[in-house]
Write a protein that holds these residues in place. Structure first.
Motif, PDB file in Angstrom:
ATOM      1  N   LEU A   1       0.816  -1.216   0.000  1.00 51.14           N
ATOM      2  CA  LEU A   1       0.000   0.000   0.000  1.00 51.14           C
ATOM      3  C   LEU A   1       0.847   1.262   0.000  1.00 51.14           C
ATOM      4  O   LEU A   1       0.306   2.366  -0.111  1.00 51.14           O
TER       5      LEU A   1
ATOM      6  N   SER B   1      -3.627   7.914  -1.971  1.00 54.26           N
ATOM      7  CA  SER B   1      -5.018   8.205  -2.318  1.00 54.26           C
ATOM      8  C   SER B   1      -5.904   7.957  -1.104  1.00 54.26           C
ATOM      9  O   SER B   1      -5.533   7.205  -0.192  1.00 54.26           O
ATOM     10  N   PRO B   2      -7.087   8.574  -1.065  1.00 51.66           N
ATOM     11  CA  PRO B   2      -8.007   8.299   0.046  1.00 51.66           C
ATOM     12  C   PRO B   2      -8.309   6.814   0.205  1.00 51.66           C
ATOM     13  O   PRO B   2      -8.419   6.315   1.321  1.00 51.66           O
ATOM     14  N   ARG B   3      -8.429   6.107  -0.924  1.00 46.79           N
ATOM     15  CA  ARG B   3      -8.711   4.679  -0.865  1.00 46.79           C
ATOM     16  C   ARG B   3      -7.545   3.924  -0.205  1.00 46.79           C
ATOM     17  O   ARG B   3      -7.761   3.007   0.603  1.00 46.79           O
ATOM     18  N   THR B   4      -6.315   4.330  -0.521  1.00 44.25           N
ATOM     19  CA  THR B   4      -5.149   3.685   0.077  1.00 44.25           C
ATOM     20  C   THR B   4      -5.099   3.940   1.572  1.00 44.25           C
ATOM     21  O   THR B   4      -4.806   3.042   2.365  1.00 44.25           O
TER      22      THR B   4
ATOM     23  N   GLU C   1      -7.620   4.550   3.498  1.00 41.89           N
ATOM     24  CA  GLU C   1      -8.713   3.788   4.099  1.00 41.89           C
ATOM     25  C   GLU C   1      -8.330   2.319   4.260  1.00 41.89           C
ATOM     26  O   GLU C   1      -8.574   1.698   5.307  1.00 41.89           O
ATOM     27  N   ARG C   2      -7.704   1.749   3.214  1.00 33.13           N
ATOM     28  CA  ARG C   2      -7.287   0.345   3.282  1.00 33.13           C
ATOM     29  C   ARG C   2      -6.204   0.146   4.338  1.00 33.13           C
ATOM     30  O   ARG C   2      -6.187  -0.867   5.043  1.00 33.13           O
ATOM     31  N   THR C   3      -5.289   1.113   4.453  1.00 31.58           N
ATOM     32  CA  THR C   3      -4.224   1.005   5.452  1.00 31.58           C
ATOM     33  C   THR C   3      -4.804   1.004   6.856  1.00 31.58           C
ATOM     34  O   THR C   3      -4.425   0.179   7.712  1.00 31.58           O
TER      35      THR C   3
ATOM     36  N   CYS D   1     -10.483   5.611  13.011  1.00 32.77           N
ATOM     37  CA  CYS D   1     -10.118   5.557  11.589  1.00 32.77           C
ATOM     38  C   CYS D   1     -10.817   6.656  10.799  1.00 32.77           C
ATOM     39  O   CYS D   1     -10.210   7.294   9.936  1.00 32.77           O
TER      40      CYS D   1
ATOM     41  N   LEU E   1      -8.810   9.445   8.876  1.00 34.38           N
ATOM     42  CA  LEU E   1      -8.950   9.578   7.427  1.00 34.38           C
ATOM     43  C   LEU E   1      -9.313  11.013   7.053  1.00 34.38           C
ATOM     44  O   LEU E   1      -8.759  11.579   6.099  1.00 34.38           O
TER      45      LEU E   1
END
Length: 238
Positions: free
Chosen positions: A30, A39-42, A44-46, A108, A112
């Motif tokens: 990631l 990215s925001p998605r990254t 969030e996944r982290t 989280c 975020l």
């Protein structure tokens, strides 16, 4: 070190080590490329990976491992130590893990939002740096002489042409009145014209400007009012 002492070759130790290795690989996958923003998605996944690690590994796997090691140190056999540790941890996890996950989910979400705010600010700063660099390049490639004056007629910026073609050392004109680049015998006339420019009554000045060696350079100066660093300013192009 604990596993190496109490279960150096047992399956739980190997699974435990592999769990750490897998977690590291997943996080590494990631990582943004150098110089790039996550990215925001990254993000969030982290955070999701960290939350899962907190709840399942710390609160279940690690606590179970600790109890096995404690039981073995107390003299129990491997089988009974493992069974008792798993049963106790499972009973606790039903009451412990759910609220911890809920707490971490809130953390989280807040994290975020903060990361997104910081990322947006960094992108804005990067765009501002690019804009400033573009302006500086444009400003210094103009072959005319460019002077930026404050509301009192003091020089606050000049372009490269003033330095290189008129022979002034960098910075020597900054903070000096613009009269410094006009012939002394015409200071009264120049002072009146500058006041008229600041007042908006004229935009034209026919007085020569002085090179660093005292030569008078015949020019026509046009001036416009604007703002510089958030304050009223006058831009003169000779």
């Amino acid at each position: 070190a604990i596993w190496a002492r109490w279960l150096p070759d047992g399956p739980p130790a190997a699974a435990h080590r592999e769990g750490h290795a897998k977690f590291s690989r997943e996080l590494e996958s990631l990582r943004p490329a150098p110089g790039e923003f996550a990215s925001p998605r990254t993000v969030e996944r982290t955070l999701a990976q960290l939350g899962e690690w907190l709840s399942t590994h710390f609160l279940e796997t690690d606590r179970t491992a600790a109890r096995i090691a404690l039981a073995l140190r107390g003299g129990q056999g491997p089988g009974s130590a493992r069974t008792a540790a798993i049963q106790l941890t499972h009973a606790e996890s039903q009451a412990l893990i759910a609220p911890v996950r809920a707490m971490y989910a809130k953390l989280c979400a807040n994290t975020l939002a903060l990361v997104l705010e910081v990322t947006a600010a960094r992108r804005t700063e990067a765009r501002l740096r690019d804009s400033e660099e573009n302006f500086r390049t444009f400003f210094d490639t103009i072959e005319d002489y460019v002077f930026v004056l404050d509301a009192q007629g003091t020089i606050v910026r000049v372009n490269r042409a003033v330095v290189e073609r008129l022979g002034y050392a960098p910075g020597t004109l900054l903070g000096r009145p613009v009269l410094a680049v006009h012939p002394p015998e015409r200071h009264d006339e120049a002072r009146a014209i500058i006041a008229a420019m600041i007042g908006g009554d004229t935009s034209h000045c026919p007085i020569p400007i002085l090179a660093a060696d005292g030569r008078q350079i015949p020019v026509e100066t046009r001036a416009v009012k604007g703002r510089w660093n958030g304050a009223p300013a006058m831009f003169g192009v000779s």
